[in-house]
Motif scaffolding. Structure first.
Motif, short mmCIF file in Angstrom:
data_model
loop_
_atom_site.label_atom_id
_atom_site.label_comp_id
_atom_site.label_asym_id
_atom_site.label_seq_id
_atom_site.Cartn_x
_atom_site.Cartn_y
_atom_site.Cartn_z
N ARG A 73 1.82 -4.19 -5.34
CA ARG A 73 3.21 -3.88 -5.71
C ARG A 73 3.48 -2.38 -5.58
N SER A 74 2.52 -1.56 -6.03
CA SER A 74 2.69 -0.10 -5.96
C SER A 74 2.82 0.34 -4.51
N LEU A 75 1.97 -0.23 -3.63
CA LEU A 75 2.03 0.14 -2.21
C LEU A 75 3.36 -0.27 -1.59
N LEU A 76 3.82 -1.47 -1.95
CA LEU A 76 5.09 -1.94 -1.39
C LEU A 76 6.25 -1.07 -1.87
N GLY A 297 -0.63 3.03 -8.61
CA GLY A 297 -1.57 2.47 -7.64
C GLY A 297 -2.96 3.04 -7.83
N LEU A 298 -3.04 4.37 -8.03
CA LEU A 298 -4.35 5.00 -8.23
C LEU A 298 -5.00 4.49 -9.50
N SER A 299 -4.17 4.28 -10.51
CA SER A 299 -4.65 3.77 -11.79
C SER A 299 -5.22 2.36 -11.61
N ALA A 300 -4.49 1.53 -10.87
CA ALA A 300 -4.95 0.15 -10.62
C ALA A 300 -6.23 0.17 -9.78
N ARG A 301 -6.30 1.09 -8.82
CA ARG A 301 -7.48 1.21 -7.96
C ARG A 301 -8.72 1.56 -8.79
N SER A 302 -8.55 2.54 -9.70
CA SER A 302 -9.71 2.94 -10.50
C SER A 302 -10.10 1.82 -11.47
N ALA A 303 -9.10 1.07 -11.97
CA ALA A 303 -9.40 -0.06 -12.86
C ALA A 303 -10.14 -1.15 -12.09
N LEU A 304 -9.75 -1.38 -10.85
CA LEU A 304 -10.42 -2.38 -10.01
C LEU A 304 -11.88 -1.99 -9.79
#
Lengths: 309, 103
Positions: A73-76, A297-304
């Protein structure tokens, strides 16, 4: 509904599912003051910028799924904001096609320098969007062929079709508005501005929407999203640089050629200053959206990454 | 142990951990306790921003809800983290006091 519940509505869904009830219990025990209200608002912004907060209660699978969906969603959102930014940039480019602006860029150092910076930034932005988008487009085609859902391939073609419709409309308008037409000024204005802008915006919305829809209905690997997020960093930086350069361009034009800045050499013979200001405002809005999405997005990436570890 | 990045929630987080060092507490009790020992009351947004981070980093853990209130307690990692933080604060305070004494 109480003010406390309204304030909690501002928090993300995952966060609310985890903390809403207990925070409401806290708020019922102590009356909400004005500083507390501000604190809650800041807390809501923070929760949106760090969307992994509150996801601890979810199962590992659900957590990964939520974070991946958030990354997508962040990327879109970033993609949509960069398209909006590019549209404003096209407006700026069109305005600069007038001889007076070309001459100003050639004779005034700061105007010329900022204009060249804008061009460099635009190339970087375009390459970053393309670099992030092409592997995803290829994954969409692969996914469509594997799942035999050919609609996604059609969705990828929508931007090209929309652009073709826009070009055809422009050609048609040129013919209608060409020499010897007997249109009233009202009709001229409607066709020249209303139809042209309407078709341009509709084409941009249709193309962007179709691409976003294609991404959401396809199976795309997390690695590709991570790669796209990486490229969205130089894309966002170039957007900021372009905005700064356009800002400097306007200020230097205002001080060096005030008669041009205060004339009506803007888009569709509108005010130059107004067009410049409109472009700056539109770009600022798209950049704010892009930066917020990038942080999420960066936050979601680090959580992943931490969840996978 | 790697230091969790608590950002602007670093100070409230230490206060929450210090409060929980005295026993399990739910959100409002933590707020009251901090007001008693630190003389300041964290806002509800700050309190739950810090609680969410502490839980995320595994420094505290929730216990089953009591009606609508959910108590929290320190984890073993949280105890180690708090001890490290308070020790460095103690060293810092001692150094500051030593320097003040020489003025």
């Amino acid at each position: 509904m109480s003010i406390e519940k309204y304030l909690l509505r501002l928090y993300p869904r995952i966060w609310r599912a985890r903390y809403e009830e207990e925070l409401l219990a806290v708020l019922e025990s102590c009356p909400l003051t004005f500083p507390d209200t501000i604190d809650m608002l800041l807390g809501a912004i923070d929760a949106h910028l760090h969307p992994y907060l509150g996801a601890m209660g979810l199962s590992l699978y659900e957590r990964m799924k939520q974070m991946l969906s958030l990354l997508r969603r962040s990327l879109l959102t970033m993609f949509c904001s960069s398209i909006g930014f590019m549209l404003a940039g096209v407006g700026f480019q069109k305005m600069n096609e007038y001889d007076d602006f070309t001459k100003a860029a050639q004779t005034i150092t700061l105007v010329g320098l900022s204009f060249h910076l804008i061009l460099i930034g635009a190339v970087v932005l375009f390459l970053a969007v393309l670099g992030a988008g092409l592997p995803i487009a290829s994954a969409i085609i692969e996914s469509a062929l594997r799942q035999k859902r050919y609609g996604s391939v059609f969705l990828l073609a929508v931007p090209l079709l929309a652009f073709a419709v826009f070009l055809l409309t422009t050609l048609l308008l040129e013919t209608i508005l060409g020499p010897g037409n007997h249109l009233s000024p009202g009709w001229r204005l409607f066709l020249e501005r209303g139809v042209f802008l309407g078709v341009l915006l509709a084409a941009a919305i249709a193309g962007t929407g179709a691409l976003c829809f294609a991404v959401t209905r396809s199976q795309i690997s997390e690695e590709l999203f991570r790669f796209a997020l990486l490229l969205s960093i130089p894309a966002t930086i170039s957007m900021v640089l372009i905005l700064l350069a356009i800002f400097v361009w306007g200020l230097s034009l205002r001080s060096s050629v005030p008669q041009l800045f205060s004339s009506n050499a803007g888009i569709f013979a509108s005010s130059t200053a107004g067009t410049w200001l409109g472009i700056v405002i539109a770009m600022t809005i798209t950049i704010v959206i892009a930066v917020v999405s990038l942080v999420r997005g960066l936050s979601a990436r680090s959580a992943l990454r931490s969840t996978a570890a | 142990m790697s230091t969790p990045n608590l950002g602007r929630f670093s100070d409230p987080s230490i206060l929450i951990l210090a409060s929980l060092a005295g026993g399990t507490k739910h959100g409002y009790a933590i707020m009251e306790d901090i007001e008693t020992f630190a003389g300041m009351r964290p806002g509800p947004g700050t309190l739950y921003g810090a609680i969410a981070r502490l839980e995320e980093y595994g420094l505290i853990e929730p216990l089953p809800s009591e009606e609508r209130r959910r108590p929290y307690r320190l984890t073993a990692v949280g105890i180690t983290f708090l001890r490290e933080q308070l020790s460095s604060l103690e060293t810092f305070a001692a150094m500051g006091l030593r320097r003040l004494a020489s003025i």
